[in-house]
Design a protein around this motif. Structure first.
Motif, PDB file in Angstrom:
ATOM      1  N   GLN A  89       9.393 -77.943 -21.058  1.00  9.67           N
ATOM      2  CA  GLN A  89       8.526 -76.934 -20.446  1.00  9.67           C
ATOM      3  C   GLN A  89       9.331 -76.023 -19.521  1.00  9.67           C
ATOM      4  O   GLN A  89       9.281 -74.800 -19.612  1.00  9.67           O
ATOM      5  CB  GLN A  89       7.399 -77.621 -19.657  1.00  9.67           C
ATOM      6  N   ALA A  90      10.100 -76.625 -18.626  1.00 13.95           N
ATOM      7  CA  ALA A  90      10.930 -75.845 -17.716  1.00 13.95           C
ATOM      8  C   ALA A  90      12.064 -75.156 -18.453  1.00 13.95           C
ATOM      9  O   ALA A  90      12.482 -74.051 -18.088  1.00 13.95           O
ATOM     10  CB  ALA A  90      11.487 -76.742 -16.609  1.00 13.95           C
ATOM     11  N   ALA A  91      12.576 -75.802 -19.500  1.00 10.44           N
ATOM     12  CA  ALA A  91      13.665 -75.208 -20.276  1.00 10.44           C
ATOM     13  C   ALA A  91      13.210 -73.919 -20.946  1.00 10.44           C
ATOM     14  O   ALA A  91      13.939 -72.916 -20.955  1.00 10.44           O
ATOM     15  CB  ALA A  91      14.164 -76.206 -21.318  1.00 10.44           C
ATOM     16  N   ASP A  92      12.029 -73.925 -21.516  1.00 10.14           N
ATOM     17  CA  ASP A  92      11.510 -72.720 -22.165  1.00 10.14           C
ATOM     18  C   ASP A  92      11.173 -71.626 -21.160  1.00 10.14           C
ATOM     19  O   ASP A  92      11.333 -70.441 -21.440  1.00 10.14           O
ATOM     20  CB  ASP A  92      10.259 -73.064 -22.975  1.00 10.14           C
ATOM     21  N   ALA A  93      10.684 -72.028 -19.999  1.00  7.95           N
ATOM     22  CA  ALA A  93      10.264 -71.046 -19.001  1.00  7.95           C
ATOM     23  C   ALA A  93      11.450 -70.417 -18.282  1.00  7.95           C
ATOM     24  O   ALA A  93      11.488 -69.219 -18.038  1.00  7.95           O
ATOM     25  CB  ALA A  93       9.335 -71.717 -17.980  1.00  7.95           C
ATOM     26  N   GLY A  94      12.439 -71.226 -17.934  1.00  9.37           N
ATOM     27  CA  GLY A  94      13.507 -70.743 -17.062  1.00  9.37           C
ATOM     28  C   GLY A  94      13.011 -70.646 -15.632  1.00  9.37           C
ATOM     29  O   GLY A  94      11.806 -70.587 -15.361  1.00  9.37           O
ATOM     30  N   VAL A  95      13.948 -70.661 -14.705  1.00 11.00           N
ATOM     31  CA  VAL A  95      13.616 -70.595 -13.287  1.00 11.00           C
ATOM     32  C   VAL A  95      14.401 -69.448 -12.672  1.00 11.00           C
ATOM     33  O   VAL A  95      15.628 -69.510 -12.572  1.00 11.00           O
ATOM     34  CB  VAL A  95      13.966 -71.919 -12.568  1.00 11.00           C
ATOM     35  N   VAL A  96      13.714 -68.387 -12.294  1.00  9.08           N
ATOM     36  CA  VAL A  96      14.361 -67.214 -11.708  1.00  9.08           C
ATOM     37  C   VAL A  96      13.518 -66.743 -10.536  1.00  9.08           C
ATOM     38  O   VAL A  96      12.295 -66.591 -10.651  1.00  9.08           O
ATOM     39  CB  VAL A  96      14.511 -66.067 -12.728  1.00  9.08           C
ATOM     40  N   GLY A  97      14.157 -66.520  -9.405  1.00  9.63           N
ATOM     41  CA  GLY A  97      13.436 -66.025  -8.242  1.00  9.63           C
ATOM     42  C   GLY A  97      14.344 -65.903  -7.034  1.00  9.63           C
ATOM     43  O   GLY A  97      15.569 -66.047  -7.133  1.00  9.63           O
ATOM     44  N   ARG A  98      13.732 -65.638  -5.901  1.00 12.23           N
ATOM     45  CA  ARG A  98      14.480 -65.567  -4.648  1.00 12.23           C
ATOM     46  C   ARG A  98      14.750 -66.972  -4.148  1.00 12.23           C
ATOM     47  O   ARG A  98      13.835 -67.776  -3.983  1.00 12.23           O
ATOM     48  CB  ARG A  98      13.701 -64.786  -3.588  1.00 12.23           C
ATOM     49  N   GLY A  99      16.016 -67.286  -3.939  1.00 11.31           N
ATOM     50  CA  GLY A  99      16.382 -68.583  -3.412  1.00 11.31           C
ATOM     51  C   GLY A  99      16.864 -68.474  -1.987  1.00 11.31           C
ATOM     52  O   GLY A  99      17.386 -67.432  -1.560  1.00 11.31           O
ATOM     53  N   VAL A 100      16.686 -69.548  -1.233  1.00 15.27           N
ATOM     54  CA  VAL A 100      17.222 -69.635   0.125  1.00 15.27           C
ATOM     55  C   VAL A 100      17.925 -70.977   0.264  1.00 15.27           C
ATOM     56  O   VAL A 100      17.446 -71.994  -0.238  1.00 15.27           O
ATOM     57  CB  VAL A 100      16.135 -69.493   1.214  1.00 15.27           C
ATOM     58  N   TYR A 108       4.260 -70.223 -10.689  1.00 15.62           N
ATOM     59  CA  TYR A 108       4.230 -69.270  -9.579  1.00 15.62           C
ATOM     60  C   TYR A 108       5.280 -68.164  -9.717  1.00 15.62           C
ATOM     61  O   TYR A 108       5.174 -67.122  -9.072  1.00 15.62           O
ATOM     62  CB  TYR A 108       4.492 -69.990  -8.258  1.00 15.62           C
ATOM     63  N   LEU A 109       6.323 -68.400 -10.501  1.00 22.11           N
ATOM     64  CA  LEU A 109       7.446 -67.459 -10.572  1.00 22.11           C
ATOM     65  C   LEU A 109       7.122 -66.342 -11.556  1.00 22.11           C
ATOM     66  O   LEU A 109       7.422 -66.437 -12.746  1.00 22.11           O
ATOM     67  CB  LEU A 109       8.729 -68.188 -10.970  1.00 22.11           C
ATOM     68  N   GLY A 110       6.536 -65.278 -11.046  1.00 26.73           N
ATOM     69  CA  GLY A 110       6.191 -64.117 -11.858  1.00 26.73           C
ATOM     70  C   GLY A 110       7.153 -62.974 -11.639  1.00 26.73           C
ATOM     71  O   GLY A 110       8.242 -63.129 -11.076  1.00 26.73           O
ATOM     72  N   GLY A 111       6.752 -61.797 -12.073  1.00 24.83           N
ATOM     73  CA  GLY A 111       7.606 -60.630 -11.988  1.00 24.83           C
ATOM     74  C   GLY A 111       8.022 -60.288 -10.572  1.00 24.83           C
ATOM     75  O   GLY A 111       9.174 -59.909 -10.315  1.00 24.83           O
ATOM     76  N   SER A 112       7.108 -60.412  -9.636  1.00 26.36           N
ATOM     77  CA  SER A 112       7.438 -60.077  -8.253  1.00 26.36           C
ATOM     78  C   SER A 112       8.473 -61.023  -7.672  1.00 26.36           C
ATOM     79  O   SER A 112       9.316 -60.614  -6.869  1.00 26.36           O
ATOM     80  CB  SER A 112       6.171 -60.100  -7.384  1.00 26.36           C
ATOM     81  N   GLN A 113       8.424 -62.279  -8.084  1.00 26.08           N
ATOM     82  CA  GLN A 113       9.405 -63.242  -7.583  1.00 26.08           C
ATOM     83  C   GLN A 113      10.790 -62.970  -8.187  1.00 26.08           C
ATOM     84  O   GLN A 113      11.802 -63.115  -7.513  1.00 26.08           O
ATOM     85  CB  GLN A 113       8.958 -64.671  -7.896  1.00 26.08           C
ATOM     86  N   LEU A 172      19.668 -64.428  -5.475  1.00 25.52           N
ATOM     87  CA  LEU A 172      18.972 -64.583  -6.749  1.00 25.52           C
ATOM     88  C   LEU A 172      19.363 -65.936  -7.341  1.00 25.52           C
ATOM     89  O   LEU A 172      20.541 -66.227  -7.511  1.00 25.52           O
ATOM     90  CB  LEU A 172      19.368 -63.465  -7.712  1.00 25.52           C
ATOM     91  N   PHE A 173      18.362 -66.747  -7.635  1.00 20.90           N
ATOM     92  CA  PHE A 173      18.577 -68.059  -8.255  1.00 20.90           C
ATOM     93  C   PHE A 173      18.117 -67.985  -9.697  1.00 20.90           C
ATOM     94  O   PHE A 173      17.009 -67.516  -9.994  1.00 20.90           O
ATOM     95  CB  PHE A 173      17.797 -69.133  -7.510  1.00 20.90           C
ATOM     96  N   SER A 174      18.958 -68.453 -10.613  1.00 25.22           N
ATOM     97  CA  SER A 174      18.603 -68.450 -12.024  1.00 25.22           C
ATOM     98  C   SER A 174      19.120 -69.732 -12.669  1.00 25.22           C
ATOM     99  O   SER A 174      20.280 -70.098 -12.486  1.00 25.22           O
ATOM    100  CB  SER A 174      19.224 -67.234 -12.726  1.00 25.22           C
ATOM    101  N   ALA A 175      18.260 -70.397 -13.427  1.00 22.62           N
ATOM    102  CA  ALA A 175      18.665 -71.648 -14.076  1.00 22.62           C
ATOM    103  C   ALA A 175      17.658 -72.003 -15.157  1.00 22.62           C
ATOM    104  O   ALA A 175      16.499 -71.566 -15.128  1.00 22.62           O
ATOM    105  CB  ALA A 175      18.748 -72.781 -13.059  1.00 22.62           C
ATOM    106  N   ALA A 176      18.114 -72.777 -16.109  1.00 17.96           N
ATOM    107  CA  ALA A 176      17.226 -73.383 -17.108  1.00 17.96           C
ATOM    108  C   ALA A 176      17.857 -74.699 -17.536  1.00 17.96           C
ATOM    109  O   ALA A 176      19.032 -74.726 -17.894  1.00 17.96           O
ATOM    110  CB  ALA A 176      17.034 -72.466 -18.311  1.00 17.96           C
ATOM    111  N   PRO A 177      17.120 -75.789 -17.471  1.00 13.36           N
ATOM    112  CA  PRO A 177      17.690 -77.070 -17.915  1.00 13.36           C
ATOM    113  C   PRO A 177      17.916 -77.072 -19.420  1.00 13.36           C
ATOM    114  O   PRO A 177      17.326 -76.276 -20.156  1.00 13.36           O
ATOM    115  CB  PRO A 177      16.620 -78.091 -17.518  1.00 13.36           C
TER     116      PRO A 177
END
Length: 519
Positions: A240-251, A75-80, A415-420
């Motif tokens: 899978q998550a490590a390669d993708a990374g997790v970046v988006g709006r966090g609350v 779900y985390l695309g460019g807009s996120q 802004l939340f950013s992480a990668a395992p």
């Protein structure tokens, strides 16, 4: 989703354990803590199977193709990504600060891990389930005569170096970590329908190395030996998550501050070893009430972090602690449906399991015609989130500094950013999330707290805007994932969209730096 035929290769025994959440380190924790699952439940009949509870609940199997192993991070695309940046740049850019959320991966152990006390106080150190001791590392090269140093130049005056290695088991899920989607399962199937037998996939190495055998032995019984074969997740591992990374709006939803009654500042939720204290449980309504009290909006595809005060409890030597009794989320049909409708990709908390270990699911937690499913359950949200929705869970987050900063300035978006850590075939990965947030209330271009345009969280009909009536995902300019994308590639993450958004945000940030904050 739950129709499963048992066979010789299915990976589940098809008998008494069928339907229970399996694969989570909690089972080991219960045994080492001095009892089975029954020590944590109040009802004598024991926990109920999870399968029937989740049988009619939503899932994302096949949403991104039959081979997808990434899940809701899709779900985390460019807009996120752009929305996360806007959560910072909508305020005075000069006020931005960064906060890391990782607890130490090495350190002192909680007393119960080493003392054998039944319900001990805690000591500063890694909060983790019993059995997952803090990793111990030691130097094998340094300036001492004992070990000597690594020298890259033989001549006098050349560089010398210290180096180190782990000298004891490093539990990949020992401290702050993200769970792989294949970490837990029930009814013999992982996320997206992969067979549970794939959790025991062998990897052969041509050359054996010295390592630790008999990893399941009791503390002190581990033996050194040569390792030429390892086993891990053949599907839905953490890479899978490590390669993708997790970046988006966090609350941040600081439920501890909103509802807490314990701790030096009264902002911890209480312990609940028996699973019967409602004050320790966090419901969907609690999340929504907390967001309203904080003045923050939870939007579709947000990364949701929940503070309970659990991490502070593990740091307080005068506080009681119980591995099976930490506060956390509790199951309801509405909560699972909300996470699905809101397309939540990632959720984290400061406790051991995000949810409470034991749930007393009541008739009020269930929809029409499901009252007979009320009872005691163990870790049902791991089943609903990891296995069914493909929603990645981040556990043991240190939210102390973030919570204090948000409470001080009233800004709960960032802004939340992480990668395992990329560990192939691993059930999880150590992770150090980095939050970038504004620290002032003033805005210069219409931020969340400044009256700017907001994204609608839930359409009037209760359906998400990206899901067609037949349940198939429609073309989505936000994600660019399409129906069959299974990897976080350039296409899957909408790089063109992100670039356009970043360019606009960079321009806004440049103007703000040039002109200063708006009057």
């Amino acid at each position: 989703m739950n129709g499963h035929e048992h066979g010789p290769d299915c990976g589940c025994d098809g008998t008494s354990r069928r339907g229970f959440m399996t694969g989570c380190g909690a089972t080991l924790a219960f045994a080492i803590a001095g009892g089975g699952i029954g020590t944590a439940v109040a009802q004598e009949e024991g926990p109920q199977p999870i399968g029937p509870l989740l049988d009619d609940m939503p899932d994302n199997w096949g949403r991104w193709g039959d081979d997808d192993e990434l899940g809701a991070i899709n779900y985390l695309g460019g807009s996120q990504i752009a929305a996360g940046m806007e959560a910072v740049t909508s305020y005075d850019p000069e006020s931005a600060t960064r906060i890391t959320l990782q607890d130490p991966i090495t350190g002192y152990g909680i007393d119960s891990l080493v003392s054998g006390a039944e319900n001990p106080t805690t000591d500063t150190g890694d909060p983790m389930f019993p059995g997952r001791f803090p990793a111990r590392r030691t130097n094998w090269a340094d300036a001492s005569d004992e070990t000597g140093s690594l020298a890259t130049a033989p001549e006098e005056g050349g560089m010398a170096f210290a180096d180190d290695a782990f000298a004891a088991p490093l539990y990949i899920q020992g401290a702050t970590h993200a769970d792989a989607l294949g970490h837990g399962w029930y009814d013999g199937q992982l996320y997206n329908g992969f067979d549970a037998s794939t959790t025991h996939t062998a990897r052969e190495f041509e050359e054996e190395v010295s390592g630790i055998n008999n990893i399941n032995a009791l503390p002190g019984d581990t033996e050194l030996g040569n390792v030429g074969t390892t086993y891990g997740l053949g599907r839905a591992d953490i890479s899978q998550a490590a390669d993708a990374g997790v970046v988006g709006r966090g609350v941040l939803l600081d439920v501890g501050r909103h509802m807490g009654t314990e701790g030096p500042d009264g902002n911890w939720l209480p312990l609940d070893p028996a699973g019967t204290n409602e004050d320790a449980s966090i419901t969907l309504q609690d999340l929504q009430d907390t967001a309203e009290a904080q003045g923050v909006e939870i939007r579709e595809r947000d990364i949701v972090l929940i503070r309970t005060g659990a991490i502070e409890r593990t740091k307080d030597p005068d506080a009681e602690w119980h591995a099976l009794g930490e506060p956390g989320l509790t199951y309801s049909d509405d909560l699972v449906q909300w996470a699905h409708d809101m397309q939540i990709p990632y959720m984290g908390a400061d406790n051991l399991a995000l949810e409470q270990i034991t749930h007393q699911v009541t008739e009020d937690d269930l929809g029409d015609g499901r009252a007979d499913l009320a009872g005691t359950y163990v870790l049902p949200l791991h089943g609903a989130f990891l296995r069914d929705l493909g929603l990645t869970i981040n556990e043991v987050m240190n939210l102390s500094e973030l919570g204090a900063q948000c409470a001080e300035d009233g800004i709960y978006e960032f802004l939340f950013s992480a990668a395992p850590l990329h560990a192939e075939m691993a059930t999880g990965g150590p992770i150090n999330p980095v939050v970038v947030k504004a620290t002032e209330g003033g805005t210069d271009n219409g931020g969340m707290n400044g009256g700017g345009t907001e994204t609608t969280t839930e359409p009037d009909d209760g359906e998400t805007t990206t899901e067609a009536d037949d349940g198939e995902e429609t073309t989505d300019m936000d994600t660019g994932t399409g129906g069959g994308t299974t990897q976080a590639s350039g296409d899957g993450f909408g790089i063109a969209t992100a670039a356009a958004g970043l360019a606009g945000l960079a321009g806004a940030a440049g103007r703000a730096l040039r002109d200063g904050p708006a009057e």
